[in-house]
Structures are given as C-alpha cells and as structure tokens.
Design a protein around this motif. Structure first.
Motif, PDB file in Angstrom:
ATOM      1  N   TYR A  11       0.856  -1.192   0.000  1.00  0.00           N
ATOM      2  CA  TYR A  11       0.000   0.000   0.000  1.00  0.00           C
ATOM      3  C   TYR A  11       0.882   1.228   0.000  1.00  0.00           C
ATOM      4  O   TYR A  11       1.900   1.260   0.689  1.00  0.00           O
ATOM      5  CB  TYR A  11      -0.883   0.041   1.252  1.00  0.00           C
ATOM      6  N   ARG A  13       0.987   4.941   1.138  1.00  0.00           N
ATOM      7  CA  ARG A  13       0.298   5.935   1.954  1.00  0.00           C
ATOM      8  C   ARG A  13       1.216   7.097   2.259  1.00  0.00           C
ATOM      9  O   ARG A  13       2.270   6.905   2.841  1.00  0.00           O
ATOM     10  CB  ARG A  13      -0.202   5.312   3.272  1.00  0.00           C
ATOM     11  N   GLY A  41      -3.932  -6.906  11.488  1.00  0.00           N
ATOM     12  CA  GLY A  41      -3.002  -6.114  10.687  1.00  0.00           C
ATOM     13  C   GLY A  41      -1.959  -6.945   9.970  1.00  0.00           C
ATOM     14  O   GLY A  41      -1.015  -6.403   9.397  1.00  0.00           O
ATOM     15  N   SER A  42      -2.147  -8.275   9.942  1.00  0.00           N
ATOM     16  CA  SER A  42      -1.125  -9.124   9.334  1.00  0.00           C
ATOM     17  C   SER A  42      -1.327  -9.313   7.829  1.00  0.00           C
ATOM     18  O   SER A  42      -0.444  -9.826   7.146  1.00  0.00           O
ATOM     19  CB  SER A  42      -1.113 -10.482  10.032  1.00  0.00           C
ATOM     20  N   GLY A  43      -2.481  -8.921   7.308  1.00  0.00           N
ATOM     21  CA  GLY A  43      -2.685  -9.011   5.867  1.00  0.00           C
ATOM     22  C   GLY A  43      -3.759  -9.998   5.434  1.00  0.00           C
ATOM     23  O   GLY A  43      -3.889 -10.301   4.245  1.00  0.00           O
ATOM     24  N   LYS A  44      -4.578 -10.470   6.379  1.00  0.00           N
ATOM     25  CA  LYS A  44      -5.615 -11.461   6.049  1.00  0.00           C
ATOM     26  C   LYS A  44      -6.664 -10.881   5.091  1.00  0.00           C
ATOM     27  O   LYS A  44      -7.007 -11.488   4.076  1.00  0.00           O
ATOM     28  CB  LYS A  44      -6.315 -11.942   7.331  1.00  0.00           C
ATOM     29  N   THR A  45      -7.144  -9.713   5.465  1.00  0.00           N
ATOM     30  CA  THR A  45      -8.183  -9.085   4.635  1.00  0.00           C
ATOM     31  C   THR A  45      -7.621  -8.723   3.258  1.00  0.00           C
ATOM     32  O   THR A  45      -8.302  -8.861   2.236  1.00  0.00           O
ATOM     33  CB  THR A  45      -8.741  -7.827   5.331  1.00  0.00           C
ATOM     34  N   THR A  46      -6.375  -8.300   3.262  1.00  0.00           N
ATOM     35  CA  THR A  46      -5.733  -7.954   1.995  1.00  0.00           C
ATOM     36  C   THR A  46      -5.722  -9.160   1.056  1.00  0.00           C
ATOM     37  O   THR A  46      -6.094  -9.052  -0.123  1.00  0.00           O
ATOM     38  CB  THR A  46      -4.295  -7.472   2.261  1.00  0.00           C
TER      39      THR A  46
HETATM   40  N1  LIG Z   1      -6.259   0.738   2.227  1.00  0.00           N
HETATM   41  C1  LIG Z   1      -5.100   0.637   2.911  1.00  0.00           C
HETATM   42  N2  LIG Z   1      -4.175   1.595   2.801  1.00  0.00           N
HETATM   43  C2  LIG Z   1      -3.000   1.519   3.449  1.00  0.00           C
HETATM   44  N3  LIG Z   1      -2.654   0.523   4.236  1.00  0.00           N
HETATM   45  C3  LIG Z   1      -3.550  -0.485   4.406  1.00  0.00           C
HETATM   46  C4  LIG Z   1      -4.818  -0.466   3.751  1.00  0.00           C
HETATM   47  N4  LIG Z   1      -5.503  -1.571   4.089  1.00  0.00           N
HETATM   48  C5  LIG Z   1      -4.697  -2.242   4.932  1.00  0.00           C
HETATM   49  N5  LIG Z   1      -3.529  -1.588   5.102  1.00  0.00           N
HETATM   50  C6  LIG Z   1      -2.394  -2.045   5.926  1.00  0.00           C
HETATM   51  O1  LIG Z   1      -2.022  -3.333   5.472  1.00  0.00           O
HETATM   52  C7  LIG Z   1      -1.749  -4.168   6.538  1.00  0.00           C
HETATM   53  C8  LIG Z   1      -2.662  -5.387   6.479  1.00  0.00           C
HETATM   54  O2  LIG Z   1      -3.984  -5.020   6.677  1.00  0.00           O
HETATM   55  P1  LIG Z   1      -5.218  -6.032   6.663  1.00  0.00           P
HETATM   56  O3  LIG Z   1      -5.114  -6.869   5.472  1.00  0.00           O
HETATM   57  O4  LIG Z   1      -6.472  -5.271   6.838  1.00  0.00           O
HETATM   58  O5  LIG Z   1      -4.905  -6.881   7.970  1.00  0.00           O
HETATM   59  P2  LIG Z   1      -5.866  -7.863   8.768  1.00  0.00           P
HETATM   60  O6  LIG Z   1      -7.119  -8.078   7.972  1.00  0.00           O
HETATM   61  O7  LIG Z   1      -5.052  -9.107   8.939  1.00  0.00           O
HETATM   62  O8  LIG Z   1      -6.131  -7.214  10.081  1.00  0.00           O
HETATM   63  C9  LIG Z   1      -1.957  -3.351   7.788  1.00  0.00           C
HETATM   64  O9  LIG Z   1      -0.711  -2.882   8.231  1.00  0.00           O
HETATM   65  C10 LIG Z   1      -2.821  -2.200   7.343  1.00  0.00           C
HETATM   66  O10 LIG Z   1      -2.511  -1.069   8.095  1.00  0.00           O
END
Ligand SMILES: Nc1ncnc2c1ncn2[C@@H]1O[C@H](COP(=O)(O)OP(=O)(O)O)[C@@H](O)[C@H]1O
Ligand SMILES: [Mg+2]
Lengths: 231, 416
Positions: A11, A13, A41-46
């Motif tokens: 990402y 930012r 914050g480990s990247g699961k949703t990503t």
């Molecule tokens: N849209 C975004 N812009 C910038 N950073 C992001 C965004 N979405 C997630 N992140 C960062 O990417 C990392 C993984 O996020 P995410 O996949 O949401 O983690 P999880 O679902 O495991 O909690 C985190 O450090 C988060 O801060």
C-alpha cells in the motif's frame, strides 16, 4: 479452483509504502474448506480482497476458476464476482434502507434477474434461515445474528462457487456463531462450494481441514498437505 | 427489484436533501417560465395592438400621462370637444373615424364602474354648431371623414355602415353609428359583474338607463366598462363639453406620420401620440424583463447545480460502505455511477416539472398585474427550463458520479 502465484501487496500511503503481503503462492481445490488465522493487521483481509477480485495485487497472478482475475477488465471482473464469488463480512454490510428480503435479492438485482425469480429465490433462502417472518424488516430491526443470517442468504442467492468470509463470527453470540459455521459447512459438504474463512477463533480455525497462518504479511500453512510456499 | 427501484428507495429513506436540491432547480425554472410567459404574453399584446391599431393616433391633453392605449382616457385632464370638429374641418388625409371619449368614475348598484362617454358617428354632423358646412358634412358622411390617399390598404376602409349600426360591433370597431341619450353599452365583464342583460334598466347617478347591448369580450379593459352617449356623460359629470381623449383612426399606417404632423400643427395645445410611441416603453420593458429572466435563470441554475453537487458529494461519501458492498456483490463501477446519475436526472426532471408548475401558477397570479391579455405560457421558456434543469442536474453530478465510480471497494471490509 484457486491458484495464486507470487502475489504480493504494497500500500502506498503518504509517500511511504507498507507491505501488507509478502509474495505468496497458494492453490485451493474446489470444495475445500480453508481457514486463515493471524494477528490483526497481518494481511488477512488484503489476501481475501485479492482473491475476490476487489484489490489488484502489486505483483503476481490470481487465477480463480481458470480466469486470470486482474487481466479481466473492471466490468468483466465485477460480473465474474457477481456470478462466482460470495462475500461474508464481519459487519454484515446490509443496506440499511432495504428490507431483509430486498437485501437478499441484491446480487440478482445487480445481475438483472427477473423480479419473480429474485423474489422467490430470496424468500426460499430466508425460509431456510428461519427468517420468513422477518422478510419485511429493515436491518436495524434485526438482531446481529439475524442480520448475519440475512447476509448469508444474500451471499448464497447466486450460488457462488467460492465463498470468502472475513471474520463472519466476530460480532456474534455463540449460538449465531454455531449457526454461521454450520451453514458454511453445509455449503461445502452439500453444494461443493469452496470456503475460505478468516477467523480469530482458534476452535473454528482448528475445525477446518486446511489452516493457513499469516504473520506480518508472510503466509504459511499450519498442517502442510498441499504445497504452500512463501518467499 | 430493478436498479431504478434501488434509486427510488434510497431517495425515499431520507428525502430531505434530495428535495432541497430539487427545489433549488425548480426555483430557476419557475423564474424563467413565469417571467418569460409574462414577457411573451405582453409582447403578443403589443404585437396585437400594433396590428389592430397601428394606424391609430391618440389626441390627448398635453399633461396627461399614459401607459396603455385602451386606458388612454383614464386621467383627469381634458380637451375641448370642439377639437373633433376642428379635425373634421381640416379634412386630413387618411382620417377615417374619430372617437372622442370622456370617462366618469361612478357606481351602479354600489359597484364601481367606469362610465365612458362615446360619440356616435351621426352626431359628428347633427350636433355640429357649424350649420353652414352641413352640405359638406353630408357629403363626407357618404364617403369618408378625411380625404383618401392613393393605394390605401387600410382595414377600417372596409367597414360598412351596417357593421357600425350593430351596437355589438363596438367591441371590435370602437365606433357606433347611433346611440340614444339614455342607452348604455355594457362590456362583457362588467355585465357579468353587474348581472345585467340587454333591455334591463339600470340607474346611474339618479338617471335611468336602458342596456342597449352587452358587448362581446374583446380581451381589453373595455370589457370592464360601461359606455354611454358622450353628451350624457358630460352632463352627468358637469364638466361641460370636454373629452379626455380623441382616438383618431387612420385608414392605414402609410398615413400615420403625415397625420401626426398635421394634427400637431392643427391642435398646438394637444399631444398626439402614435401606437408605436405608446408601446415603445412596453417593448423595452419586455426586452429587459426577458433578459433579466434569463440572467436570473442562469444564476439560479448555477446555485441549483452547486446545491445538487454538494448534496450528491455528501450522499456518495456517506454511502461509501453501502456502495462498496454493492461492488463486492458484483456491481460494476459504471453501475454505481449510473445510480448517482439516475438520481440526478430524477432531481432534474422532477425539479424541472415542479418549477414549471410553480412558474405557471406564478405567471397566472402575477401576470394580470403586468399585462391585460389572456396569459399564454411561453413554450420556449418551458422547453429551455426543462432541458436545462436536466442538463444542469446531470452536469453537476458528474464529479460525484465519478467519485462513486472510483470508490475503493475495500471499505466494506473495515470494521466500523
Ligand atoms: N487501504 C489501505 N491503505 C494503506 N494501508 C492499508 C490499507 N488496508 C490495509 N492496510 C495495511 O495493510 C496491513 C494489512 O492489513 P489487513 O489486510 O487489513 O490486515 P488484517 O485483515 O489481517 O487485520 C496493515 O498494516 C494495514 O494497516
Ligand atoms: Mg481484517
């Protein structure tokens, strides 16, 4: 069903880049039930977003049902998602100004199915989830468990081949949690749907036949059965 | 459900912002439609007056001020009636008819009326004190009042005596052949107001009058008037042999300029006015009104557009999660854009229609204060109004729609 190869996500930012997922390779067969665990914050949703065609990876390819998702154009990818992929969210994401029945119909509305088909299918599903008498209620008039059942009905109305659930039990009481898990199991067993489930609940994670873990963007397989590699 | 019903349901759950944006557009359209309708109706009135009365002149007291041909006699200044004879004797080229008038404000059955004295054509000759020129008058009565010019194309030339003998024709010709001293002609509106019909007897200032005819509607202020013999009105008013105005009907517009010069020389104490002079002020006022209405419309449309844009931006922002969910469910970004633009077009179309309705009501309420003619809505303004309302709504929703189309779908994964 799913093949991802060297998929990573960074990402950007405010000029700084955050690596949310290190290059990961993974394949999942049709009808598998896979859990993903890992700290916040480990990247699961990503990872889940990229599997669902909602987020383009920084590198690597994502193949779902033989389609290279991010080589399709935006509208083809949307159509693919409409027909083949269903999401279940932690916050249900019901549309607040639509009734339960209308919320369930949404994927078919977007796919422009006939009104009668939309209605009958939605009623059928609400009945299956014991919500037939709540068809005309707005989400705000339903309990959290009922809302998640409506959301599940909405996910299943288009009989997706792949179900991506992001902490679907996170906001639920134990009974509703059990109901959601039972439903997802049924999807897998009865309808051969592939389920990928992100969860914090270790007992739920253990019940899956495959368990993946992500730590600081690094994807690993807990009980390696198929080849999972992380670089 | 259909996509359209989605748009509709979303509006209905919280209609206030949509209605506010819609009213802003409606206001612009209402302003345009009402003012333009009044301006074009007024223009039509001017054109009709020019067409019907183009060859006519008004002879007025110097100090009389004046806005409307038909109300030219509604002032308190007077001219001697003798001027009629002066004009006859001059035998000016192109004079076909003359209508001296004297107005008296009075009441009939306690209702206010304008009693207008008119002089029947026959009286120009009989009552004339210039007995010595009787013969000449008789000859003139058989032909025309003044001398005819060559190649005359006038309309009044074609009036027959029979036309003028019919009292009802006064509404059209503004000339009667004969009128008994205690007979009255009643305008269409006045007859309705006073509830009188032909042969009725009415009392005016202690005298009894017979209704000789109820005039057909002419669409002018004459409809509200009651006409009686000039000399009777002079006697009732006690003002002596005077008139408020002398209408001089020329045979056609070719003679107007010459006639003005001739009459001005003949009657140095009077003011001679042509129709085109009379309507000039009205014409420029119409132009100004019309231009101002477009300016007002443009400003109001910009305001309306800005309000649509702000409502739409806010709407897209607060619906981010919902729109993201639609994306997750398989909606294309183009579909989200369409949701926004459909809402905008609804605001444009309904706002335009509401504005049209509002403008029409406004025109029909305020119109009569400005023009005396039946009001017609300006179709051009309606067309412009409706089309611009739609275009403005769509145009100002372009950026909000783009924003919806470029929405990051990952918002739906964020926990609240
Ligand atoms: N849209 C975004 N812009 C910038 N950073 C992001 C965004 N979405 C997630 N992140 C960062 O990417 C990392 C993984 O996020 P995410 O996949 O949401 O983690 P999880 O679902 O495991 O909690 C985190 O450090 C988060 O801060
Ligand atoms: Mg997450």
């Amino acid at each position: 069903m799913i093949q991802i190869e060297n998929v990573s996500k960074e990402y950007q930012r405010r000029g700084r880049s955050v690596t949310a997922l290190q290059p990961a390779t993974l394949s999942v067969e049709q009808g598998e039930f896979v859990s993903i665990v890992g700290p916040s914050g480990s990247g699961k949703t990503t990872l889940l977003s990229m599997l669902g065609g909602m987020l383009a990876p920084t590198s690597g390819t994502v193949m779902v049902l033989g389609e290279n998702l991010y080589q399709l154009d935006v509208s083809a990818r949307s159509r693919f998602r409409n027909e083949k992929i269903g999401f279940v969210f932690q916050n249900f994401n019901l549309v607040p100004w639509l009734t339960a029945l209308e919320n369930v119909q949404l994927p078919l509305t977007i796919g422009r199915a006939e009104a009668a088909v939309q209605r009958n299918r939605a009623l059928e599903l609400l009945e299956r989830f014991g919500l037939a008498d709540r068809a005309d209620h707005k989400p705000s008039e339903l309990s959290a468990g009922q809302q998640q059942r409506v959301a599940l009905a909405r996910t299943l109305i288009s009989t997706p081949r792949l179900i991506l659930a992001d902490e679907p039990t996170g906001n639920l009481d134990p009974d509703s949690r059990a109901m959601v898990m039972e439903t997802l199991r049924e999807c897998q067993k009865q309808f051969d749907q592939t389920v990928i489930l992100v969860t914090h609940d270790s007992s739920i994670a253990e019940s899956a036949e495959r368990k993946l873990r992500i730590t600081e963007g690094v994807l690993t397989e807990e009980q390696p059965r198929l080849n999972v590699a992380s670089a | 459900m259909t996509i359209r019903s989605l748009v509709w349901k979303e509006i209905l759950q919280r209609p206030a912002p949509t209605v506010a944006a819609l009213l802003a557009v409606a206001l612009g359209v209402a302003a345009l439609v009402s003012v333009q309708s009044i301006a074009t109706s007024s223009e039509a009135q001017v054109a009709r007056q020019m067409n019907e009365l183009g060859a006519n002149l008004l002879v007025l007291p110097k100090s009389a001020d004046l806005q409307d041909y038909y109300a030219a006699d509604l002032h308190n200044e007077t001219l001697p009636e003798e001027y009629v004879t002066t004009i006859i004797l001059a035998q000016a080229v192109g004079v076909e008819e003359m209508a001296p008038k004297l107005c008296l404000q009075t009441t009939i059955d306690e209702k206010d009326v304008t009693l207008t004295g008119i002089l029947p054509r026959t009286e120009f000759f009989e009552k004339s004190s210039w007995q010595s020129v009787d013969l000449m008058f008789q000859e003139m009565e058989e032909t025309q009042l003044g001398s005819k010019h060559e190649n005359c194309t006038g309309r009044t030339c074609q009036l027959t005596d029979a036309d003028m003998q019919d009292l009802k024709s006064y509404a059209k010709t503004r000339v009667v052949h004969d009128l008994a001293p205690f007979s009255i002609l009643v305008g269409a509106d006045a007859a309705r107001e006073l509830n009188v019909s032909e042969e009725d007897e009415v009392e005016i200032m202690g005298e009894s009058f017979k209704v000789a005819a109820v005039l057909p509607a002419s669409g002018t202020v004459d409809d509200q008037r009651v006409f009686a013999h000039l000399h009777t009105v002079q006697d009732l008013s006690g003002m002596g042999p005077v008139v408020n105005v002398i209408e001089v009907m020329g045979c056609c517009e070719d003679v107007t300029d010459g006639l003005v010069a001739e009459l001005e020389e003949l009657l140095p104490d009077a003011r001679v006015i042509t129709i085109s002079q009379l309507v000039e002020a009205q014409v420029s006022m119409n132009r100004l009104m019309s231009r101002l209405s477009y300016l007002l419309f443009a400003i109001l449309m910009l305001v309306g557009g800005a309000s649509i844009a702000s409502v739409m931006f806010a709407n897209v922002s607060e619906r981010r999660r919902e729109l993201g969910t639609l994306l997750a469910l398989g909606a294309t970004p183009a579909l989200l854009q369409r949701l926004v633009l459909m809402k905008a077009s609804l605001i444009g179309v309904v706002g335009g229609a509401v504005g049209l309705l509002f403008g029409a009501v406004l025109a029909f309420v305020c119109g009569p204060m400005v023009v005396d003619v039946p009001l017609d809505l300006s179709l051009q303004a309606i067309g412009w109004g409706l089309i611009s309302a739609l275009i403005v709504a769509m145009l100002f929703s372009y950026f909000p729609a783009r924003k919806a189309g470029h929405l990051d779908p990952s918002v739906c994964f964020q926990d609240v």
